[in-house]
Design a protein around this motif. Structure first.
Motif, PDB file in Angstrom:
ATOM      1  N   LEU A   1     -38.218  75.749  51.796  1.00 45.59           N
ATOM      2  CA  LEU A   1     -36.561  75.995  52.977  1.00 45.59           C
ATOM      3  C   LEU A   1     -36.080  77.449  52.739  1.00 45.59           C
ATOM      4  CD1 LEU A   1     -34.882  73.276  50.857  1.00 45.59           C
ATOM      5  CD2 LEU A   1     -35.647  73.271  52.676  1.00 45.59           C
ATOM      6  N   LEU A   2     -36.878  78.676  51.477  1.00 43.34           N
ATOM      7  CA  LEU A   2     -35.956  79.516  51.760  1.00 43.34           C
ATOM      8  C   LEU A   2     -37.092  80.669  52.999  1.00 43.34           C
ATOM      9  CD1 LEU A   2     -35.682  81.151  48.382  1.00 43.34           C
ATOM     10  CD2 LEU A   2     -34.116  80.299  50.463  1.00 43.34           C
ATOM     11  N   ALA A   3     -37.840  80.065  53.605  1.00 41.34           N
ATOM     12  CA  ALA A   3     -39.246  79.833  54.309  1.00 41.34           C
ATOM     13  C   ALA A   3     -38.965  80.507  56.153  1.00 41.34           C
ATOM     14  CB  ALA A   3     -40.275  80.057  54.432  1.00 41.34           C
ATOM     15  N   GLN A   4     -37.399  79.014  56.304  1.00 42.92           N
ATOM     16  CA  GLN A   4     -36.974  78.534  57.818  1.00 42.92           C
ATOM     17  C   GLN A   4     -35.923  79.228  57.544  1.00 42.92           C
ATOM     18  OE1 GLN A   4     -35.584  74.619  56.907  1.00 42.92           O
ATOM     19  NE2 GLN A   4     -37.688  73.586  56.824  1.00 42.92           N
TER      20      GLN A   4
ATOM     21  N   ILE B   1     -31.528  71.071  46.512  1.00 42.12           N
ATOM     22  CA  ILE B   1     -32.175  72.504  46.697  1.00 42.12           C
ATOM     23  C   ILE B   1     -31.157  73.196  47.803  1.00 42.12           C
ATOM     24  CG2 ILE B   1     -34.220  73.901  47.393  1.00 42.12           C
ATOM     25  CD1 ILE B   1     -35.544  71.985  45.848  1.00 42.12           C
ATOM     26  N   ARG B   2     -31.151  72.153  48.655  1.00 45.06           N
ATOM     27  CA  ARG B   2     -30.638  73.160  50.093  1.00 45.06           C
ATOM     28  C   ARG B   2     -28.807  73.336  49.743  1.00 45.06           C
ATOM     29  NH1 ARG B   2     -32.634  69.026  53.542  1.00 45.06           N
ATOM     30  NH2 ARG B   2     -34.344  70.271  54.935  1.00 45.06           N
ATOM     31  N   LYS B   3     -28.744  71.958  48.755  1.00 43.60           N
ATOM     32  CA  LYS B   3     -27.093  72.930  48.149  1.00 43.60           C
ATOM     33  C   LYS B   3     -27.007  74.082  46.947  1.00 43.60           C
ATOM     34  CE  LYS B   3     -24.930  68.166  47.672  1.00 43.60           C
ATOM     35  NZ  LYS B   3     -25.019  66.596  47.341  1.00 43.60           N
ATOM     36  N   ILE B   4     -28.018  74.199  46.152  1.00 39.81           N
ATOM     37  CA  ILE B   4     -28.502  75.265  45.801  1.00 39.81           C
ATOM     38  C   ILE B   4     -28.834  76.742  46.221  1.00 39.81           C
ATOM     39  CG2 ILE B   4     -29.904  76.609  43.112  1.00 39.81           C
ATOM     40  CD1 ILE B   4     -30.787  73.197  42.656  1.00 39.81           C
ATOM     41  N   ILE B   5     -29.058  76.635  47.016  1.00 38.51           N
ATOM     42  CA  ILE B   5     -29.306  77.493  47.816  1.00 38.51           C
ATOM     43  C   ILE B   5     -28.332  78.196  48.673  1.00 38.51           C
ATOM     44  CG2 ILE B   5     -30.055  78.843  49.931  1.00 38.51           C
ATOM     45  CD1 ILE B   5     -33.454  77.022  49.667  1.00 38.51           C
ATOM     46  N   GLU B   6     -27.255  77.255  49.203  1.00 42.91           N
ATOM     47  CA  GLU B   6     -25.367  77.547  49.175  1.00 42.91           C
ATOM     48  C   GLU B   6     -25.569  77.892  48.299  1.00 42.91           C
ATOM     49  OE1 GLU B   6     -24.224  73.872  51.609  1.00 42.91           O
ATOM     50  OE2 GLU B   6     -26.149  73.655  52.940  1.00 42.91           O
ATOM     51  N   GLN B   7     -25.568  77.766  47.441  1.00 40.09           N
ATOM     52  CA  GLN B   7     -24.687  78.535  46.159  1.00 40.09           C
ATOM     53  C   GLN B   7     -25.050  79.634  45.374  1.00 40.09           C
ATOM     54  OE1 GLN B   7     -25.371  75.044  42.919  1.00 40.09           O
ATOM     55  NE2 GLN B   7     -23.434  73.945  43.253  1.00 40.09           N
ATOM     56  N   THR B   8     -25.830  79.576  45.747  1.00 43.74           N
ATOM     57  CA  THR B   8     -26.553  80.888  45.363  1.00 43.74           C
ATOM     58  C   THR B   8     -26.285  82.215  46.514  1.00 43.74           C
ATOM     59  OG1 THR B   8     -28.588  80.194  45.840  1.00 43.74           O
ATOM     60  CG2 THR B   8     -27.672  80.151  43.640  1.00 43.74           C
ATOM     61  N   GLY B   9     -26.316  81.470  47.690  1.00 43.44           N
ATOM     62  CA  GLY B   9     -25.978  82.299  48.556  1.00 43.44           C
ATOM     63  C   GLY B   9     -27.307  83.477  49.137  1.00 43.44           C
ATOM     64  N   ALA B  10     -28.315  82.204  48.894  1.00 42.66           N
ATOM     65  CA  ALA B  10     -29.569  83.014  48.816  1.00 42.66           C
ATOM     66  C   ALA B  10     -30.278  82.755  50.342  1.00 42.66           C
ATOM     67  CB  ALA B  10     -31.204  82.083  48.322  1.00 42.66           C
ATOM     68  N   SER B  11     -30.743  84.013  51.177  1.00 43.38           N
ATOM     69  CA  SER B  11     -31.044  83.935  52.889  1.00 43.38           C
ATOM     70  C   SER B  11     -32.408  84.100  52.730  1.00 43.38           C
ATOM     71  CB  SER B  11     -30.198  85.101  53.359  1.00 43.38           C
ATOM     72  OG  SER B  11     -30.587  86.732  52.042  1.00 43.38           O
ATOM     73  N   GLY B  12     -33.006  84.192  51.684  1.00 39.01           N
ATOM     74  CA  GLY B  12     -34.540  84.355  52.501  1.00 39.01           C
ATOM     75  C   GLY B  12     -36.099  84.582  51.004  1.00 39.01           C
ATOM     76  N   PRO B  13     -36.911  84.619  50.895  1.00 42.82           N
ATOM     77  CA  PRO B  13     -38.055  84.449  50.376  1.00 42.82           C
ATOM     78  C   PRO B  13     -37.969  84.885  49.482  1.00 42.82           C
ATOM     79  CG  PRO B  13     -38.874  84.505  52.223  1.00 42.82           C
ATOM     80  CD  PRO B  13     -37.627  84.724  52.647  1.00 42.82           C
ATOM     81  N   SER B  14     -37.007  86.125  49.384  1.00 42.71           N
ATOM     82  CA  SER B  14     -36.939  87.584  48.280  1.00 42.71           C
ATOM     83  C   SER B  14     -35.555  87.157  47.341  1.00 42.71           C
ATOM     84  CB  SER B  14     -36.329  88.208  49.077  1.00 42.71           C
ATOM     85  OG  SER B  14     -35.014  88.139  49.688  1.00 42.71           O
ATOM     86  N   ASP B  15     -35.242  86.172  47.257  1.00 42.42           N
ATOM     87  CA  ASP B  15     -33.861  85.221  46.597  1.00 42.42           C
ATOM     88  C   ASP B  15     -34.788  84.182  46.331  1.00 42.42           C
ATOM     89  OD1 ASP B  15     -32.124  87.604  47.823  1.00 42.42           O
ATOM     90  OD2 ASP B  15     -31.937  85.570  49.318  1.00 42.42           O
ATOM     91  N   MET B  16     -36.166  83.685  45.860  1.00 41.92           N
ATOM     92  CA  MET B  16     -36.502  83.068  45.415  1.00 41.92           C
ATOM     93  C   MET B  16     -36.306  82.903  44.108  1.00 41.92           C
ATOM     94  SD  MET B  16     -40.604  81.041  46.139  1.00 41.92           S
ATOM     95  CE  MET B  16     -41.125  80.354  45.016  1.00 41.92           C
TER      96      MET B  16
ATOM     97  N   ILE C   1     -41.295  71.895  43.023  1.00 44.26           N
ATOM     98  CA  ILE C   1     -39.210  72.313  43.226  1.00 44.26           C
ATOM     99  C   ILE C   1     -40.030  74.122  43.515  1.00 44.26           C
ATOM    100  CG2 ILE C   1     -37.220  73.781  41.848  1.00 44.26           C
ATOM    101  CD1 ILE C   1     -37.822  72.109  39.501  1.00 44.26           C
ATOM    102  N   SER C   2     -40.828  74.667  43.332  1.00 43.14           N
ATOM    103  CA  SER C   2     -41.610  76.155  43.716  1.00 43.14           C
ATOM    104  C   SER C   2     -41.264  75.707  44.873  1.00 43.14           C
ATOM    105  CB  SER C   2     -42.103  76.352  42.720  1.00 43.14           C
ATOM    106  OG  SER C   2     -42.999  77.804  43.578  1.00 43.14           O
ATOM    107  N   ALA C   3     -42.385  74.815  45.517  1.00 45.62           N
ATOM    108  CA  ALA C   3     -43.052  74.965  46.793  1.00 45.62           C
ATOM    109  C   ALA C   3     -41.829  74.439  47.831  1.00 45.62           C
ATOM    110  CB  ALA C   3     -44.240  72.963  47.185  1.00 45.62           C
ATOM    111  N   VAL C   4     -40.429  73.504  47.537  1.00 49.73           N
ATOM    112  CA  VAL C   4     -39.460  72.972  48.394  1.00 49.73           C
ATOM    113  C   VAL C   4     -38.529  74.340  48.283  1.00 49.73           C
ATOM    114  CG1 VAL C   4     -37.390  71.522  48.444  1.00 49.73           C
ATOM    115  CG2 VAL C   4     -39.485  70.398  48.005  1.00 49.73           C
ATOM    116  N   VAL C   5     -38.256  75.339  46.949  1.00 41.72           N
ATOM    117  CA  VAL C   5     -37.888  76.722  47.385  1.00 41.72           C
ATOM    118  C   VAL C   5     -38.008  77.703  48.514  1.00 41.72           C
ATOM    119  CG1 VAL C   5     -36.739  78.094  46.555  1.00 41.72           C
ATOM    120  CG2 VAL C   5     -36.806  76.242  45.145  1.00 41.72           C
ATOM    121  N   LYS C   6     -39.769  77.505  48.584  1.00 44.80           N
ATOM    122  CA  LYS C   6     -40.765  78.153  48.943  1.00 44.80           C
ATOM    123  C   LYS C   6     -40.108  78.178  50.871  1.00 44.80           C
ATOM    124  CE  LYS C   6     -44.139  79.912  46.183  1.00 44.80           C
ATOM    125  NZ  LYS C   6     -45.890  79.995  46.131  1.00 44.80           N
TER     126      LYS C   6
END
Length: 150
Positions: A147-150, A105-120, A140-145
């Motif tokens: 990681l994006l909250a950090q 999911i960290r790789k996916i966050i990097e790929q999508t350019g997500a920066s915060g909870p609004s990009d969930m 999946i949802s729990a881990v995404v939340k």
């Protein structure tokens, strides 16, 4: 061998072994397969992906029922749901743990350019497609939340 053939063979084994819980679960899978095959616009055979989705759906339904039965203190019904979940999960690929999900999911966050909870939503769309059959949506949802909250 397709899931349908495997289930049919296992039904015979469960009947011979007088395994009530196994038989109940396998018959539910078989019924769902038959419904999917005879649905309007359906193909004659289900793909392996469709079979996994079908069993995941059945397991999710039972987990939801289990949660309700436990809240209502219906141990008798909860026990049946637990037994069915155990049998059905044998027909699913091994599920990834939260620790295994984090690097993916960290790789996916990097790929999508997500920066915060609004990009969930962006992250979840890609993650659910990539991890289909490998992890449950809630996990999946729990881990995404997290990681994006950090």
């Amino acid at each position: 061998m397709s899931l349908e053939q495997t289930v049919n063979d296992d039904i015979k084994k469960a009947m011979l072994a007088r395994d009530e819980a196994g038989l109940r679960s396998l018959r539910a899978i078989k019924a769902a397969i038959l419904l999917a095959k005879t649905a309007e616009g359906a193909k004659d055979a289900l793909s392996a992906e469709d079979e996994i989705k079908l069993v995941q759906k059945l397991v999710k339904q039972r987990k939801d029922s289990l949660e309700i039965f436990e809240k209502q203190n219906r141990a008798d019904l909860a026990k049946k749901e637990k037994e069915e979940i155990e049998v059905m999960e044998k027909y699913l690929p091994a599920q990834l743990s939260a620790e295994d999900l984090k690097p993916i999911i960290r790789k996916i966050i990097e790929q999508t350019g997500a920066s915060g909870p609004s990009d969930m939503g962006k992250v979840m769309g890609v993650a659910t497609k990539e991890l289909a059959g490998k992890a449950e949506g809630k996990a999946i949802s729990a881990v995404v939340k997290e990681l994006l909250a950090q």
